[in-house]
Enzyme design. Structure first.
Site, PDB file in Angstrom:
ATOM      1  N   ARG A  15      37.913  27.980  25.587  1.00  0.00           N
ATOM      2  CA  ARG A  15      37.609  27.903  27.024  1.00  0.00           C
ATOM      3  C   ARG A  15      37.139  29.228  27.635  1.00  0.00           C
ATOM      4  O   ARG A  15      36.807  29.291  28.810  1.00  0.00           O
ATOM      5  CB  ARG A  15      38.832  27.373  27.785  1.00  0.00           C
ATOM      6  CG  ARG A  15      38.929  25.859  27.720  1.00  0.00           C
ATOM      7  CD  ARG A  15      40.128  25.350  28.475  1.00  0.00           C
ATOM      8  NE  ARG A  15      41.375  25.543  27.720  1.00  0.00           N
ATOM      9  CZ  ARG A  15      42.587  25.515  28.279  1.00  0.00           C
ATOM     10  NH1 ARG A  15      42.716  25.352  29.578  1.00  0.00           N
ATOM     11  NH2 ARG A  15      43.656  25.673  27.537  1.00  0.00           N
ATOM     12  N   GLY A 102      49.500  36.685  21.785  1.00  0.00           N
ATOM     13  CA  GLY A 102      48.412  37.621  22.060  1.00  0.00           C
ATOM     14  C   GLY A 102      47.679  37.354  23.359  1.00  0.00           C
ATOM     15  O   GLY A 102      47.013  38.244  23.892  1.00  0.00           O
ATOM     16  N   ASN A 168      59.045  25.962  29.205  1.00  0.00           N
ATOM     17  CA  ASN A 168      59.174  26.845  28.045  1.00  0.00           C
ATOM     18  C   ASN A 168      58.066  27.879  28.082  1.00  0.00           C
ATOM     19  O   ASN A 168      56.888  27.536  28.084  1.00  0.00           O
ATOM     20  CB  ASN A 168      59.055  25.984  26.769  1.00  0.00           C
ATOM     21  CG  ASN A 168      58.957  26.826  25.510  1.00  0.00           C
ATOM     22  OD1 ASN A 168      59.552  27.900  25.437  1.00  0.00           O
ATOM     23  ND2 ASN A 168      58.207  26.335  24.531  1.00  0.00           N
ATOM     24  N   TYR A 365      20.775  70.477  38.329  1.00  0.00           N
ATOM     25  CA  TYR A 365      21.255  70.031  37.020  1.00  0.00           C
ATOM     26  C   TYR A 365      21.708  71.251  36.233  1.00  0.00           C
ATOM     27  O   TYR A 365      20.911  72.171  35.985  1.00  0.00           O
ATOM     28  CB  TYR A 365      20.154  69.298  36.236  1.00  0.00           C
ATOM     29  CG  TYR A 365      20.603  69.007  34.819  1.00  0.00           C
ATOM     30  CD1 TYR A 365      21.668  68.143  34.575  1.00  0.00           C
ATOM     31  CD2 TYR A 365      20.004  69.631  33.728  1.00  0.00           C
ATOM     32  CE1 TYR A 365      22.125  67.907  33.290  1.00  0.00           C
ATOM     33  CE2 TYR A 365      20.459  69.398  32.430  1.00  0.00           C
ATOM     34  CZ  TYR A 365      21.524  68.536  32.227  1.00  0.00           C
ATOM     35  OH  TYR A 365      21.971  68.311  30.955  1.00  0.00           O
ATOM     36  N   TYR A 386      16.753  71.283  27.162  1.00  0.00           N
ATOM     37  CA  TYR A 386      16.278  70.402  26.098  1.00  0.00           C
ATOM     38  C   TYR A 386      14.805  70.655  25.858  1.00  0.00           C
ATOM     39  O   TYR A 386      13.986  70.543  26.781  1.00  0.00           O
ATOM     40  CB  TYR A 386      16.521  68.961  26.555  1.00  0.00           C
ATOM     41  CG  TYR A 386      16.255  67.903  25.522  1.00  0.00           C
ATOM     42  CD1 TYR A 386      16.771  68.013  24.235  1.00  0.00           C
ATOM     43  CD2 TYR A 386      15.509  66.769  25.846  1.00  0.00           C
ATOM     44  CE1 TYR A 386      16.546  67.023  23.305  1.00  0.00           C
ATOM     45  CE2 TYR A 386      15.286  65.773  24.916  1.00  0.00           C
ATOM     46  CZ  TYR A 386      15.799  65.898  23.636  1.00  0.00           C
ATOM     47  OH  TYR A 386      15.584  64.915  22.712  1.00  0.00           O
ATOM     48  N   SER A 404      16.992  79.218  45.151  1.00  0.00           N
ATOM     49  CA  SER A 404      16.681  77.788  45.094  1.00  0.00           C
ATOM     50  C   SER A 404      15.469  77.512  44.221  1.00  0.00           C
ATOM     51  O   SER A 404      14.589  78.359  44.065  1.00  0.00           O
ATOM     52  CB  SER A 404      16.377  77.284  46.508  1.00  0.00           C
ATOM     53  OG  SER A 404      17.505  77.471  47.312  1.00  0.00           O
TER      54      SER A 404
HETATM   55  C1  UD1 Z   1      53.097  26.277  23.713  1.00  0.00           C
HETATM   56  C2  UD1 Z   1      54.460  25.631  23.599  1.00  0.00           C
HETATM   57  C3  UD1 Z   1      54.879  25.091  24.956  1.00  0.00           C
HETATM   58  C4  UD1 Z   1      54.881  26.207  25.964  1.00  0.00           C
HETATM   59  C5  UD1 Z   1      53.542  26.914  25.999  1.00  0.00           C
HETATM   60  C6  UD1 Z   1      53.620  28.158  26.857  1.00  0.00           C
HETATM   61  C7  UD1 Z   1      54.493  24.725  21.334  1.00  0.00           C
HETATM   62  C8  UD1 Z   1      54.397  23.512  20.500  1.00  0.00           C
HETATM   63  N1  UD1 Z   1      54.382  24.558  22.640  1.00  0.00           N
HETATM   64  O1  UD1 Z   1      52.198  25.231  24.083  1.00  0.00           O
HETATM   65  O2  UD1 Z   1      56.163  24.494  24.883  1.00  0.00           O
HETATM   66  O3  UD1 Z   1      55.206  25.700  27.244  1.00  0.00           O
HETATM   67  O4  UD1 Z   1      53.145  27.327  24.681  1.00  0.00           O
HETATM   68  O5  UD1 Z   1      52.357  28.691  27.041  1.00  0.00           O
HETATM   69  O6  UD1 Z   1      54.730  25.784  20.820  1.00  0.00           O
HETATM   70  N2  UD1 Z   1      48.640  29.554  18.082  1.00  0.00           N
HETATM   71  C9  UD1 Z   1      48.399  30.037  16.827  1.00  0.00           C
HETATM   72  N3  UD1 Z   1      48.241  29.152  15.808  1.00  0.00           N
HETATM   73  C10 UD1 Z   1      48.300  27.821  15.993  1.00  0.00           C
HETATM   74  C11 UD1 Z   1      48.542  27.323  17.295  1.00  0.00           C
HETATM   75  C12 UD1 Z   1      48.715  28.235  18.327  1.00  0.00           C
HETATM   76  O7  UD1 Z   1      48.330  31.236  16.613  1.00  0.00           O
HETATM   77  O8  UD1 Z   1      48.148  27.085  15.015  1.00  0.00           O
HETATM   78  C13 UD1 Z   1      48.813  30.501  19.198  1.00  0.00           C
HETATM   79  C14 UD1 Z   1      47.681  30.403  20.201  1.00  0.00           C
HETATM   80  O9  UD1 Z   1      46.697  31.386  19.923  1.00  0.00           O
HETATM   81  C15 UD1 Z   1      48.377  30.711  21.516  1.00  0.00           C
HETATM   82  C16 UD1 Z   1      49.817  30.271  21.289  1.00  0.00           C
HETATM   83  O10 UD1 Z   1      49.981  30.167  19.887  1.00  0.00           O
HETATM   84  O11 UD1 Z   1      48.408  32.085  21.776  1.00  0.00           O
HETATM   85  C17 UD1 Z   1      50.161  28.991  21.992  1.00  0.00           C
HETATM   86  O12 UD1 Z   1      49.404  27.953  21.443  1.00  0.00           O
HETATM   87  P1  UD1 Z   1      48.927  26.733  22.296  1.00  0.00           P
HETATM   88  O13 UD1 Z   1      48.289  25.732  21.421  1.00  0.00           O
HETATM   89  O14 UD1 Z   1      48.185  27.200  23.468  1.00  0.00           O
HETATM   90  O15 UD1 Z   1      50.338  26.140  22.757  1.00  0.00           O
HETATM   91  P2  UD1 Z   1      50.587  25.334  24.045  1.00  0.00           P
HETATM   92  O16 UD1 Z   1      50.056  23.971  23.860  1.00  0.00           O
HETATM   93  O17 UD1 Z   1      50.142  26.084  25.244  1.00  0.00           O
END
Ligand code: UD1
Ligand code: CA
Length: 456
Positions: A15, A102, A168, A365, A386, A404
């Site tokens: 996105r 991250g 969460n 300058y 230069y 000047s």
């Molecule tokens: C996750 C939580 C959700 C919480 C939310 C907060 C889970 C299943 N759900 O949902 O409860 O409210 O974060 O923002 O954990 N990522 C990876 N590898 C993967 C999948 C994700 O590195 O295979 C990383 C993504 O880059 C991201 C983070 O994990 O930084 C969260 O992943 P995302 O898929 O956005 O989780 P949410 O659906 O937002």
């Protein structure tokens, strides 16, 4: 027993509509992931954080490889539980694992410290928040005694569960030994067909592991960046926080909404920052400085009581006490100005040292130059440094007066106490304490001359 910080950063960030990995987009001048790495290193300075990456790993390593971190690849993004599993080879059984993201750049050291302190080593701790609009987040399920029973993802939640406003954040601390037992056994029987990290919470409940929750002071700490609208929102929050911190330390900020800090600054007492000031990289501003409107300072150090007037651009300079710069000055890298130097409007300086009390006040300058004390450089003076191929040096001794519209063709030295007449083109060294001039002015006045008159 160490605290191992695992930072999930394997998501694609579709996105953002960007060719750049999402976590390298900048907030306050630093990559999103950099903020999280810096926080991780404050929490656990001896243990490099483990970054779980997916696509474009080389680009992340190129941008952030100078930090002490470890890299774990997640080839396919099968869910947050699967992502954390990829970091487990780096973790010992008796470690504690702190999970960060991250793309959640503003989680604070304070909140994480409270999380760690609130959670005994054999328990699970999680950061949760009450949101008026919890849409999109996993909801915290609690029993009648308010004990955490699990997390349900929005997409898997019933209508009743969706009404829950405690969400969460995804940030937890857990004993590594449990993760090592539970993660390989997660299933993906859910609406998204993913291996959910959140399922370890209900597993913990089942195995009677105690679960603690803490709330951040401000909910922005747990907000993620999924698109550029959210990025801009967090940028403004961050800037406002930074401005507030500076004001509480004794900095006057004319309008906190019109200050941007894109790096790390150190600002003394009784400094005034006027509107539309941008500070980038490492900027140090001494006590009592006044920074005028529309100014840009990058990687620059200012001594005490320096005045920077409006619309000046200063990059890579060291400026000593009581100097006065601008308006409309441009100071480029390698410039060192001693105390009480005055640099005026439409003056460009580059890679030059100018000693105490000297003045370059108008339209000049000065590049690759060494200028002594109490020198006055007249309007429109140019150091011609230069020759089209190489850069050459100009040396100007103490107490020199340059008239000047002078060109100093480098390499050239003007001896101490010399005076250069206006309009001179200095092609060889000018001796000290003498007047040097190169012009042959033939000035005449014609008494019988008449101005042309308009025809018809
Ligand atoms: C996750 C939580 C959700 C919480 C939310 C907060 C889970 C299943 N759900 O949902 O409860 O409210 O974060 O923002 O954990 N990522 C990876 N590898 C993967 C999948 C994700 O590195 O295979 C990383 C993504 O880059 C991201 C983070 O994990 O930084 C969260 O992943 P995302 O898929 O956005 O989780 P949410 O659906 O937002
Ligand atoms: Ca998300």
């Amino acid at each position: 027993m160490a605290i191992q910080v695992v930072i999930l950063a394997a998501g694609q960030g579709r996105r953002m509509y960007s060719n750049q990995p999402k976590v390298l987009h900048r907030l306050g001048g630093k990559a999103l992931l950099e903020h999280v790495i810096l926080t991780a290193l404050k929490i656990s300075p001896e243990t490099p954080p483990i970054i779980v990456y997916g696509h474009q790993g080389e680009r992340l390593q190129e941008a952030l490889g100078h930090y002490s971190v470890r890299w774990a690849e997640q080839q396919d993004q099968l869910g947050t539980g699967h992502a954390v599993l990829q970091a487990m080879p780096f973790v010992a059984d008796d470690d504690r694992v702190l999970i960060l993201y991250g793309d959640v750049p503003l989680i604070s050291e304070q909140t994480l410290t409270r999380l760690i302190q609130a959670t005994p080593p054999d328990a699970i701790g999680m950061v949760t928040v009450h949101l008026k609009q919890p849409t999109g987040y996993g909801r915290i399920l609690r029993d009648a005694m308010e004990r955490v029973m699990g997390i349900v993802e929005e997409k898997d939640a019933s209508e009743v569960e969706r009404a829950i406003t405690e969400i969460n954040s995804g940030i937890y601390i857990l004993p590594a030994v449990h993760l090592k037992n539970w993660l390989p056994n997660l299933n993906n029987q859910n609406a998204q067909l993913e291996y959910y990290l959140t399922d370890v919470i209900s597993r913990g409940v089942k195995e009677k592991v105690a679960i603690y929750t803490v709330q951040p002071r401000q909910f922005e700490e747990i907000l993620g960046v999924n698109d550029r609208v959210q990025l801009a929102h967090l940028e403004r929050f961050y800037q406002h926080q930074y401005a507030e911190k500076l004001m509480r330390q004794g900095v006057t900020i004319c309008d906190p909404h019109r200050l941007d800090i894109r790096g790390d600054v150190e600002i003394g007492r009784d400094v005034t920052l006027d509107v539309n000031v941008i500070l980038e990289g490492r900027v140090v501003i001494g006590h009592g400085c006044v920074i005028g409107p529309n100014t840009f300072l990058r990687n620059t150090t200012l001594g005490v009581n320096v005045e920077i007037k409006a619309n000046s651009i200063i990059d890579g300079a060291e400026i000593a006490a009581e100097a006065i710069i601008g308006p409309f000055a441009r100071i480029r890298p390698g410039t060192v100005l001693a105390s009480k130097v005055h640099i005026g409007n439409f003056v460009e300086l580059k890679n030059s040292q100018i000693d105490e009390g000297s003045k370059v006040n108008h339209l000049s300058y000065v590049g690759d130059s060494e200028v002594g004390k109490r020198v006055n450089i007249g309007a429109g003076t140019i150091t011609c440094n230069y020759d089209g191929v190489n850069k050459h040096k100009t040396v100007i001794g103490d107490d020199v007066q340059i008239g000047s519209d002078t060109q100093l063709i480098a390499p050239v030295t003007v001896g101490a106490g010399a005076t250069i007449a206006a309009g001179s083109t200095i092609i060889k060294d000018a001796p000290p304490h003498q007047l040097t001039l190169t012009q042959h002015i033939d000035q005449r006045s014609m008494a019988d001359w008449e101005r042309p008159k308009k025809q018809g």
